[in-house]
Design a protein around this motif. Structure first.
Motif, PDB file in Angstrom:
ATOM      1  N   LEU A  29       1.299  -0.676   7.125  1.00 13.19           N
ATOM      2  CA  LEU A  29       1.531   0.671   6.627  1.00 13.19           C
ATOM      3  C   LEU A  29       1.787   1.624   7.786  1.00 13.19           C
ATOM      4  O   LEU A  29       2.650   2.507   7.713  1.00 13.19           O
ATOM      5  CB  LEU A  29       0.330   1.144   5.812  1.00 13.19           C
ATOM      6  N   THR A  40       0.843  -1.192   0.000  1.00 14.52           N
ATOM      7  CA  THR A  40       0.000   0.000   0.000  1.00 14.52           C
ATOM      8  C   THR A  40       0.880   1.244   0.000  1.00 14.52           C
ATOM      9  O   THR A  40       1.874   1.325   0.706  1.00 14.52           O
ATOM     10  CB  THR A  40      -0.904   0.009   1.242  1.00 14.52           C
ATOM     11  N   VAL A  41       0.509   2.197  -0.830  1.00 10.80           N
ATOM     12  CA  VAL A  41       1.245   3.458  -0.901  1.00 10.80           C
ATOM     13  C   VAL A  41       0.369   4.549  -0.304  1.00 10.80           C
ATOM     14  O   VAL A  41      -0.821   4.643  -0.606  1.00 10.80           O
ATOM     15  CB  VAL A  41       1.608   3.813  -2.355  1.00 10.80           C
ATOM     16  N   ARG A  42       0.948   5.358   0.574  1.00 11.48           N
ATOM     17  CA  ARG A  42       0.208   6.448   1.193  1.00 11.48           C
ATOM     18  C   ARG A  42       1.063   7.698   1.209  1.00 11.48           C
ATOM     19  O   ARG A  42       2.264   7.643   1.483  1.00 11.48           O
ATOM     20  CB  ARG A  42      -0.196   6.084   2.628  1.00 11.48           C
ATOM     21  N   LYS A  43       0.424   8.804   0.944  1.00 10.02           N
ATOM     22  CA  LYS A  43       1.109  10.079   1.051  1.00 10.02           C
ATOM     23  C   LYS A  43       0.871  10.601   2.464  1.00 10.02           C
ATOM     24  O   LYS A  43      -0.178  11.159   2.780  1.00 10.02           O
ATOM     25  CB  LYS A  43       0.561  11.072   0.022  1.00 10.02           C
TER      26      LYS A  43
END
Length: 415
Positions: free
Chosen positions: A47, A3-6
Motif C-alpha cells: 500500500l 487494501t484501500v486507504r484514503k
C-alpha cells in the motif's frame, strides 16, 4: 482483496493546488506526504508503494504554478523522492501490480514539465524489479533514443531516456548499453554514469574510473564534477585504495553548506586519517583561510583557528561568539580571538556590525586575561588600539571600546 486507504496527501496535491508563491507551503506538504507514506510502510509496504506512485503522479500537476526559481522546491521534491523510492523498490508487489505502477509512472514522466521525476527515471530498472518489465521499458525506448542520438546535426531530447538506460543496466544488457552511449554526440555524465556502473558490475573498476573521467565536461568545467569525483572516490575506497581516493578525489568531493560541514563530511569519509592534517589539507586546497575559523575551533584545533582568525576575512561576530563561549574553558584562545575581533572591527571588518560589539570584545578580552593572570598585557593592547587611528566610519567602535575600558578601570578602582 487489496487494501484501500484514503490518503490525506491526495487532497493537498490536486492539480494547480498551489499559486505562484506557494513554494514554502508545498515543501511542508511534501514532508507531510513522505511521513504519511513512511508510516504506512511499516504495516503495509505494498500500500505504501502505491502511495509513492500516487504522490509522484500528482507532483507536476499540483506544483506547476509555483515560482521554483529559488531552487528550494526542486530540492524538496528531489529529497522527498529519494526518501520514498526505496519504499517503492522494496514493496513485495506481484508482477501485475508493479506493471500497473510503472504504467502510471510512465505517464507521469511524460507529462512532467521540469523533470521533477528524474530520480524515479534514474532508478526505473530497480523499481521494475521483474526482468520482463525491465526488458519491456528498455525496448520501448531503445529505438527512439538510438535514432535521436544518431543524429549529430540536431539536438533531440527524448523524455524517459534514463528509463531506458536504467533498465539496460539492471537487466545486465551491458553491450547494448555501451553501444547506445557511444552514439551520443558528447559525453554527458547523467547518462554515461550508467555505463560507468555497468563496468563496475563487470569487475572492471579501473576502466570505470577512466570512463567517468572521460565524461567530464570540456565545455562546462565544473559541471557534474562533484558527482564524478564522488563516484570515483567511492570506487577507490571500495577497492581498498583509500589514500589514492583521498588525494585524487576526497578533498574535492567533500561537500556541505558550511566549511565546518565540509570538514565533518571528510572526517566521515576517512575516519582513520589524521583529522588535523585533513583540516590543513582542506584549507590549503580550498583557500579562504579566514573562513575556516569555525571548523578549526569546533574541531578543537585552537592554534589553527587563531591562524584563521588572524587572516582578513574572518567574521568578527563569529570571533566574538567564540571568545564568549571559551572564556572559562580556553582562556588563552578566548583572549586572542577577542583581541583579533576588536582589531577587525576597528579596521573596517564585519558585515553591518554594531559598536556594542567592540564593548563586548573588551569585556571578553579582560575576562579571559584575568583567568590567565595577564591583565596588564590585555590593558596594554587595548591602550594601543585606543591610541591608533581606526578605519573611516569606525570611530563609534573606538569610542565604545574606550568607554568599556574606562568603565572597567572605574570598577577595578572601586573594588
Amino acid at each position: 482483496m487489496a487494501t484501500v486507504r484514503k490518503w490525506e496527501f491526495k487532497s493537498k496535491f490536486r492539480a494547480n493546488a498551489y499559486g505562484w508563491r506557494g513554494s514554502n507551503l508545498a515543501v511542508i506538504r511534501l514532508k507531510e506526504a513522505a511521513a504519511e507514506i513512511k508510516s504506512v510502510a511499516k504495516s503495509d509496504p505494498v500500500l505504501a508503494g502505491d502511495g509513492v506512485v500516487s504522490l509522484a503522479e500528482r507532483i507536476w500537476p499540483s506544483l506547476q504554478g509555483i515560482d521554483s526559481s529559488s531552487g528550494a522546491l526542486g530540492s524538496a521534491v528531489f529529497r522527498t523522492l529519494n526518501e520514498l523510492i526505496p519504499i517503492l523498490i522494496a514493496a513485495p508487489a506481484d508482477h501485475a501490480t508493479r506493471g500497473k505502477w510503472l504504467a502510471r509512472l510512465f505517464e507521469a514522466v511524460q507529462n512532467d514539465g521540469v523533470d521533477y521525476l528524474a530520480p524515479i527515471e534514474e532508478r526505473w530498472g530497480e523499481i521494475a524489479q521483474y526482468p520482463v518489465l525491465m526488458d519491456e521499458y528498455a525496448d520501448l525506448m531503445l529505438a527512439m533514443v538510438r535514432r535521436a542520438w544518431a543524429d549529430h546535426q540536431n539536438f533531440s531530447y527524448v523524455t524517459g531516456t534514463s528509463i531506458c538506460l536504467s533498465c539496460l543496466l539492471e537487466r545486465g544488457r551491458y553491450d547494448e548499453l555501451q553501444e547506445l552511449l557511444a552514439t551520443h554526440r558528447v559525453k554527458f555524465w547523467p547518462y554515461h554514469r550508467f555505463g560507468a556502473e555497468a563496468l563496475v558490475r563487470q569487475g572492471l573498476w579501473e576502466a570505470a574510473i577512466a570512463f567517468a573521467e572521460a565524461a567530464r565536461s570540456k565545455t562546462n568545467p565544473g559541471y557534474y564534477e562533484l558527482s564524478i569525483d564522488r563516484f570515483c572516490e567511492a570506487l577507490l575506497i571500495e577497492q581498498g585504495r583509500s589514500d589514492e581516493a583521498y588525494q585524487s578525489y576526497g578533498l574535492r568531493a567533500a561537500n556541505g553548506t558550511t566549511n565546518l560541514a565540509i570538514y565533518r563530511a571528510l572526517v566521515r569519509a576517512y575516519p582513520a586519517r589524521d583529522r588535523r592534517r585533513m583540516l590543513l589539507d582542506l584549507i590549503d586546497s580550498r583557500g579562504d583561510k579566514g573562513k575556516w575559523f569555525a571548523a578549526a575551533k569546533d574541531a578543537g584545533f585552537f592554534d589553527i583557528a587563531i591562524e584563521c582568525a588572524a587572516v582578513y576575512g574572518a567574521d568578527p561576530s563569529t570571533l566574538l561568539r567564540a571568545a564568549r563561549d571559551f572564556v572559562g574553558k580556553e582562556a588563552k584562545f578566548a583572549a586572542t580571538v577577542a583581541l583579533l575581533a576588536l582589531s577587525s572591527l576597528l579596521n573596517g571588518g564585519g558585515y553591518d556590525p554594531r559598536p556594542a560589539e567592540a564593548a563586548d570584545a573588551v569585556k571578553y578580552l579582560l575576562a579571559a586575561s584575568r583567568e590567565l593572570t595577564a591583565l596588564d598585557w590585555a590593558v596594554g593592547e587595548l591602550g594601543k588600539l585606543a591610541a591608533q587611528p581606526c578605519a573611516a566610519g569606525r570611530e563609534p567602535f573606538q569610542a565604545a571600546m574606550r568607554t568599556a575600558l574606562a568603565q572597567w578601570h572605574q570598577d577595578e578602582n572601586k573594588a
